[in-house]
Design a protein around this motif. Structure first.
Motif, mmCIF file in Angstrom:
data_model
loop_
_atom_site.group_PDB
_atom_site.id
_atom_site.type_symbol
_atom_site.label_atom_id
_atom_site.label_comp_id
_atom_site.label_asym_id
_atom_site.label_seq_id
_atom_site.Cartn_x
_atom_site.Cartn_y
_atom_site.Cartn_z
ATOM 1 N N ARG A 229 15.161 26.334 76.092
ATOM 2 C CA ARG A 229 14.392 26.968 75.018
ATOM 3 C C ARG A 229 13.224 26.076 74.608
ATOM 4 N NH1 ARG A 229 18.811 29.885 75.807
ATOM 5 N NH2 ARG A 229 20.014 30.692 74.060
ATOM 6 N N ASN B 280 22.339 18.774 73.323
ATOM 7 C CA ASN B 280 22.177 20.140 72.815
ATOM 8 C C ASN B 280 23.494 20.858 73.113
ATOM 9 O OD1 ASN B 280 21.469 22.710 72.076
ATOM 10 N ND2 ASN B 280 20.159 23.089 73.864
ATOM 11 N N PRO B 281 24.485 20.642 72.240
ATOM 12 C CA PRO B 281 25.832 21.168 72.521
ATOM 13 C C PRO B 281 25.945 22.641 72.132
ATOM 14 C CG PRO B 281 25.849 20.081 70.403
ATOM 15 C CD PRO B 281 24.430 19.961 70.938
ATOM 16 N N PRO B 282 27.065 23.286 72.492
ATOM 17 C CA PRO B 282 27.308 24.621 71.957
ATOM 18 C C PRO B 282 27.532 24.525 70.450
ATOM 19 C CG PRO B 282 29.172 23.878 73.291
ATOM 20 C CD PRO B 282 28.123 22.826 73.389
ATOM 21 N N TYR B 283 26.752 25.271 69.682
ATOM 22 C CA TYR B 283 26.887 25.166 68.215
ATOM 23 C C TYR B 283 26.930 26.521 67.516
ATOM 24 C CZ TYR B 283 21.742 25.381 68.757
ATOM 25 O OH TYR B 283 20.464 25.728 69.108
ATOM 26 N N HIS C 232 25.363 37.153 67.024
ATOM 27 C CA HIS C 232 24.283 36.743 67.925
ATOM 28 C C HIS C 232 24.766 36.641 69.388
ATOM 29 C CE1 HIS C 232 20.746 34.438 69.176
ATOM 30 N NE2 HIS C 232 21.490 33.427 69.529
ATOM 31 N N VAL D 37 21.421 36.112 75.385
ATOM 32 C CA VAL D 37 22.579 35.200 75.320
ATOM 33 C C VAL D 37 23.854 35.831 75.877
ATOM 34 C CG1 VAL D 37 21.666 33.889 73.365
ATOM 35 C CG2 VAL D 37 23.264 35.740 72.943
ATOM 36 N N ALA E 200 28.409 27.263 76.890
ATOM 37 C CA ALA E 200 27.210 26.501 76.532
ATOM 38 C C ALA E 200 26.690 26.917 75.164
ATOM 39 C CB ALA E 200 26.117 26.698 77.583
ATOM 40 N N LEU E 201 27.231 28.011 74.639
ATOM 41 C CA LEU E 201 26.714 28.560 73.376
ATOM 42 C C LEU E 201 27.633 28.299 72.197
ATOM 43 C CD1 LEU E 201 25.669 31.996 74.856
ATOM 44 C CD2 LEU E 201 24.075 30.348 73.850
#
Ligand code: GLN
Length: 275
Positions: free
Chosen positions: A87, A179-182, A189, A195, A202-203
């Motif tokens: 992103r 940039n972890p899954p958060y 979402h 997504v 990963a999300l």
């Protein structure tokens, strides 16, 4: 009269730019070629291949997976459904990382959960002297990242495993980024737009969205050199919580930075002590 390539450019089911990108991909030609050859005859193979991709796009598949690549920090990264699509918002994490190590020779950098490798490889390319290690729990993701490193001539070390489990004991870093899954497991979402096609792991952490961020903060002191920094990407409403995690763990100089949309997107701090 036989059909011409440009007849496909009139496809009104998709945005014009997407039509062009899909066609360039099918023809394996750059934009300049397409401009000069739009009156060439359209082969049935090209028409069929284009239509197959158009149908997938109309069913919601992300452009980046259809054409197999996405640009990040000025580099073209290959992407597959095994990795999160890079992103633009994440570029602030790379820029901040580079600022953190600006004054250091041969900095040791760790990227946890590297996915396509976009963050780690961008750092390695901007700082050829850096010793960059990148981890992921997914062997398939690491294969994509390794291919990107090869294509882009970046040299870094890849290690497989969950968060710090992947990191060899005794390694000390000047900088850890992630940039972890958060995304929280119940966030609507996850069921919308691009997504839906990205790797769920990963999300979301399958919890409240802060689970992996907590783990990353908790393990960082064991892996940072004195004076080293930790920076993480997080969700639009998580900055305060992540700053609290960092402060609670004993980090100094804890603050957040905004993404392109003006949202607090990354937070970080410095592990006390002198280098
Ligand atoms: N920013 C991504 C999204 O909102 C999530 C990426 C992540 O979890 N690291 O889809």
């Amino acid at each position: 009269m036989t059909a011409q390539i440009k007849s496909l450019l009139l496809d009104e089911r998709l945005p014009r730019l997407e039509v062009r990108m899909l066609l360039e991909h099918v023809l394996a030609k750059p934009r300049a070629w397409l401009l000069a050859h739009d009156t060439d005859p359209l082969t049935p193979e090209t028409a069929t291949a284009y239509e197959a991709l158009a149908q997938r796009r109309l069913a919601g598949e992300p452009m980046a997976y259809l054409v197999g690549q996405r640009e990040f920090m000025g580099h073209v990264f290959r992407v597959t459904p095994d990795v999160l699509i890079p992103r633009p918002d994440t570029e602030v994490l790379v820029e901040t990382a580079l600022e953190c190590v600006a004054g250091l020779a041969a900095p040791a950098v760790l990227d946890l959960g590297t996915g396509s490798g976009a963050i780690a490889i961008s750092i390695a390319l901007a700082r050829r002297d850096a010793r960059v290690m990148a981890s992921d729990v997914s062997a398939k993701a690491l294969a994509v990242a390794a291919a990107n490193a090869w294509d882009l001539t970046a040299s870094l070390r890849f290690v497989e495993g969950s968060w710090y489990d992947a990191v060899p004991a005794g390694e000390g870093f000047d900088l850890i980024v992630s940039n972890p899954p958060y995304v929280a497991s119940d966030d609507p979402h996850l069921g919308q737009g691009d997504v839906r096609f990205e790797p769920r792991g990963a999300l979301t952490d399958e919890a409240d969205g802060l689970q992996d961020l907590r783990r990353i903060v908790a393990g960082a002191p064991r892996h940072l050199k004195a004076g080293g920094s930790l920076w993480m990407e997080h969700g639009w409403d998580q900055a305060e919580a992540v700053r609290a995690l960092l402060t609670g763990a004993g980090f100094d100089d804890v603050h957040s930075r905004h993404d392109l949309a003006g949202i607090e997107r990354i937070s970080g701090g410095r592990w006390p002590g002198h280098r």
